[in-house]
Design a protein around this motif. Structure first.
Motif, short mmCIF file in Angstrom:
data_model
loop_
_atom_site.label_atom_id
_atom_site.label_comp_id
_atom_site.label_asym_id
_atom_site.label_seq_id
_atom_site.Cartn_x
_atom_site.Cartn_y
_atom_site.Cartn_z
N ARG A 80 -78.75 18.30 31.58
CA ARG A 80 -78.54 19.72 31.82
C ARG A 80 -79.55 20.27 32.82
NH1 ARG A 80 -79.85 25.03 28.33
NH2 ARG A 80 -81.93 24.34 28.95
N ASP A 81 -80.81 19.92 32.60
CA ASP A 81 -81.83 20.52 33.44
C ASP A 81 -81.81 19.96 34.86
OD1 ASP A 81 -82.44 22.11 31.34
OD2 ASP A 81 -84.36 21.17 30.85
N PHE A 82 -81.48 18.70 34.95
CA PHE A 82 -81.33 18.15 36.30
C PHE A 82 -80.21 18.88 37.04
CE2 PHE A 82 -83.83 14.25 35.38
CZ PHE A 82 -84.55 14.20 36.56
N SER A 83 -79.15 19.17 36.31
CA SER A 83 -78.05 19.90 36.93
C SER A 83 -78.49 21.27 37.40
CB SER A 83 -76.91 20.08 35.92
OG SER A 83 -76.19 18.89 35.78
N LYS A 84 -79.15 21.97 36.53
CA LYS A 84 -79.62 23.30 36.90
C LYS A 84 -80.52 23.23 38.12
CE LYS A 84 -79.78 25.80 32.47
NZ LYS A 84 -80.70 26.60 31.63
N TRP A 85 -81.33 22.21 38.07
CA TRP A 85 -82.28 22.03 39.17
C TRP A 85 -81.51 21.83 40.48
CZ3 TRP A 85 -85.86 17.19 39.90
CH2 TRP A 85 -86.85 17.48 40.84
N ALA A 86 -80.59 20.90 40.42
CA ALA A 86 -79.79 20.60 41.62
C ALA A 86 -79.08 21.85 42.09
CB ALA A 86 -78.80 19.49 41.30
N ARG A 140 -78.99 13.82 43.94
CA ARG A 140 -78.81 12.88 45.05
C ARG A 140 -77.67 13.31 45.96
NH1 ARG A 140 -77.14 8.32 47.03
NH2 ARG A 140 -78.71 6.79 47.68
N LEU A 141 -76.62 13.81 45.35
CA LEU A 141 -75.48 14.25 46.15
C LEU A 141 -75.85 15.43 47.03
CD1 LEU A 141 -72.56 13.90 43.58
CD2 LEU A 141 -73.08 12.47 45.58
N ARG A 147 -78.74 15.76 54.19
CA ARG A 147 -79.08 14.77 55.19
C ARG A 147 -77.99 14.66 56.25
NH1 ARG A 147 -77.97 10.47 57.06
NH2 ARG A 147 -76.30 10.06 55.57
N ALA A 148 -76.77 14.67 55.75
CA ALA A 148 -75.65 14.56 56.68
C ALA A 148 -75.65 15.74 57.65
CB ALA A 148 -74.33 14.52 55.89
N ARG A 149 -75.86 16.91 57.10
CA ARG A 149 -75.86 18.10 57.94
C ARG A 149 -76.99 18.07 58.97
NH1 ARG A 149 -75.60 24.15 56.25
NH2 ARG A 149 -77.11 23.59 54.66
N ALA A 150 -78.10 17.47 58.56
CA ALA A 150 -79.30 17.58 59.38
C ALA A 150 -79.55 16.36 60.25
CB ALA A 150 -80.51 17.84 58.48
N LEU A 164 -84.94 11.41 48.68
CA LEU A 164 -85.04 11.53 47.24
C LEU A 164 -86.42 11.08 46.76
CD1 LEU A 164 -83.39 12.29 44.74
CD2 LEU A 164 -82.64 9.92 44.59
N LEU A 165 -86.86 9.97 47.29
CA LEU A 165 -88.18 9.48 46.90
C LEU A 165 -89.27 10.47 47.31
CD1 LEU A 165 -89.80 7.28 45.56
CD2 LEU A 165 -89.91 6.08 47.74
N LEU A 166 -89.06 11.09 48.46
CA LEU A 166 -90.01 12.11 48.88
C LEU A 166 -90.07 13.24 47.86
CD1 LEU A 166 -91.96 13.26 50.93
CD2 LEU A 166 -90.03 14.29 52.14
N LEU A 167 -88.90 13.60 47.37
CA LEU A 167 -88.86 14.67 46.36
C LEU A 167 -89.61 14.24 45.10
CD1 LEU A 167 -87.90 17.46 45.59
CD2 LEU A 167 -85.76 16.44 44.77
N VAL A 168 -89.38 13.01 44.69
CA VAL A 168 -90.08 12.49 43.53
C VAL A 168 -91.60 12.57 43.73
CG1 VAL A 168 -90.55 10.45 42.14
CG2 VAL A 168 -88.23 10.94 42.85
#
Lengths: 222, 222, 222, 222
Positions: A80-86, A140-141, A147-150, A164-168
């Motif tokens: 749930r919280d990962f979802s909210k975060w995303a 990740r999505l 990433r695609a946009r940029a 993603l690893l940078l975010l971690v």
DNA sequence: CATGAATGAGAATTCATTCAT
DNA sequence: AATGAATGAATTCTCATTCAT
């Protein structure tokens, strides 16, 4: 946007008497998750289950009826919280004025909001070894999208996993400095984003072989 | 006082005539530290003390004779391992051919060797909130030295703390990816180091105020 | 005056080569007993044996060579200290000018000197259940002597055991009040001694039957 | 007459609708206290907690749910047992026919019932250094009452503390002689009470200065 | 179904006693 | 013979999970 939650109790469908799930059961479930989220955010996954039961106002039995193992509850909350975060981070990205701003705003938001969530960070670490554990996939999505946009403004070769690893990593920095130097991570973020921009054209090393000598190419004078 | 001098590992050096430390005691102490280091590296500080005692081949009592509290043992091991870590990383830096290479080699070495050490990373996180815990200071000094040497090739405004926090963050990345993507962190390191180079002249944000809008200046086109 | 100590190591007498007990062995033994006495007086019999070894400057092995069990050491020390106690109290009695003064001075001295000795008091309690444990017997002999001398001024029927038990009780009072009300026991002593004088002629109850009704005879008006 | 025990779990009586305490929980709590009381009486406070858990037929967890620290359990039991003690002794005093009998019966009862309770006696010793530990205060109040009532028949200058210390001392005598000479303390009690009666008019020494020479005045002939 | 009491397998630490040096 | 290091059973306390009410 929230991911489907397969654990959600459903009506039994095979019996004549199909009683709806009791309202208070649902309410309890929510209360447990909410309390667990707070506690897990504050103290990490090493908390005493009683703490959660106490805060949510239900007994241990009820808690264990909904979540037979502590692990189950944690997984549910994290999903749930990962979802909210995303969602929140993506929202920030959507409102940005261009792809690069989308990326930077995404990190900014992601690191400001949930990076203090101890259990999230604790489990974010498991992204790679057990990626299906939680709702990390959504994050990740979102990153994949960004990433695609940029692509044009991003250094060539940068992958979604890199981002993603940078975010971690930065999430960890946030945790680490939260109490004493609460904004220090922001400087690190600037540095890392600088390194992500398209004006860096050196190849990133392949994962397979750590090419030590590649560093020479990074010499500023070269 | 015709005491035949037995084989003596060490004599006391002061005036107090103290018995030399027994050889097997030293051996046990080493064995304990060594075993503890392994176990702590593998499992972090939450280990069972008996695991350590068992692995080092001594009884609980012996372990507690040398280290009256679990905490004491952990501190001792961490101090040792932080020192080793600092030494090895510094060695890499010394052998480098120029200041920039020194910095990159330092990170390379630092992240290759000890970043998998769970307890080290666990405590490295405490750098900011409880900086005196272990031999972290040494590592900081090495970094300070490297920063000073590399001022010319470093982006203006980068502080020793920035570099230290970067190490913490990347160390975490190493841990996180160690099992599944063992070299992935290397890419992240390249990215971050790129952002550190002198050709980035944007100001890093002050710690006090997280200036969200500063990002616009990072736009590649600007 | 000191009691014979059967544990004292003696020369072996059956061998051709009768080597005298080593001087340092004797010295060690004394040191251990002395240290143990201090420690036992201060902390009672629950002390850590290491404390004693440490204070006497010998190793655990030496201590255990002389006294194979902690119990043995304690017994030895208690025997010695009970003797000293008896001696000092008796000395006070000897110097007194008459039998009654001898008795009062005896109690005064006995309660002033050794009643703070935790282990003594702890074991004084065992007088009745295991009378041979320590040198209590000597104390008993002194009291017996005093009682005999003071028969005329003592309430009829008072036995040596009564006087001994009184000493135990008052010794406990001393311990109990030592820190906060250091001289309070003195008042109690006065009271008890008053009750011992010959002008009280009521019979003391036999031990066998606790005659509750005997109290009526104690009514002040009667 | 029994004192209110605030620790006793009760149904909540306010507005918060709280579940009534479960019957078996109360039963367990009682069983634990009862077992603890027996064990503490027999062995003093140095008992193994498992002994108590075992005897009361509950697991360690249950015991620790009710009493988070060993100390808590001990305190609870002591409070209860001191109360019972005070009550029973006071009851005996109330039924007595006059002030002096009240005093003597009080001591008689107090020493007959609970003086064998090791933990009680252990803590009774702390009356002076840490008087608030347990329900000792109640006992003191009873004594104060008795003393007030008996002023006319009591030796002048006798204080409540004197009477309390006498109880402590005689309680110790009971413990000491319990196994081998179970009624011996009774004789001592007679002696002491004799010394307390009003026909002794010598001043008791002030606490401050132990006046050694005051003994002369006690000479029977004087 | 909800409740919270009960369970018991650990985990850290201490200390009398033994044993290698 | 002396030393002090080593031993390990015993002790207090915790917490995920189960079960009676």
């Amino acid at each position: 946007m929230a991911v489907a939650e397969p654990e959600e109790p459903k009506r039994s469908e095979g019996t004549t008497r199909r009683r709806a799930v009791r309202a208070d059961a649902i309410r309890n479930r929510e209360a447990i998750i909410e309390a667990a989220s707070e506690v897990l955010a504050a103290q990490g996954t090493a908390v005493d289950v009683r703490e959660i039961a106490g805060r949510s106002g239900v007994g241990m039995g009820t808690l264990y009826r909904h979540f037979p193992k502590k692990e189950d509850l944690i997984r549910t909350v994290l999903r749930r919280d990962f979802s909210k975060w995303a969602d929140s981070a993506r929202q920030a990205a959507i409102e940005a004025r261009d792809p690069w701003a989308a990326l930077t705003d995404f990190y900014q938001q992601a690191l400001t909001g949930y990076a203090r969530h101890s259990a999230i960070m604790e489990n974010f670490a498991l992204t790679w070894s057990a990626p299906d554990v939680a709702g990390i996939q959504q994050l990740r999505l979102v990153i994949e999208e960004l990433r695609a946009r940029a692509t044009d403004v991003l250094r060539p070769g940068v992958t979604t996993d890199d981002l993603l690893l940078l975010l971690v990593s930065l999430g960890h920095a946030v945790q680490v400095t939260d109490e004493c130097r609460p904004h220090m991570w922001n400087r690190l973020l600037h540095i890392c984003l600088s390194g992500l921009r398209a004006d860096h054209r050196e190849l990133l090393p392949a994962e397979a072989a750590p090419d030590t000598n590649s560093w020479t190419r990074l010499l500023p004078g070269s």
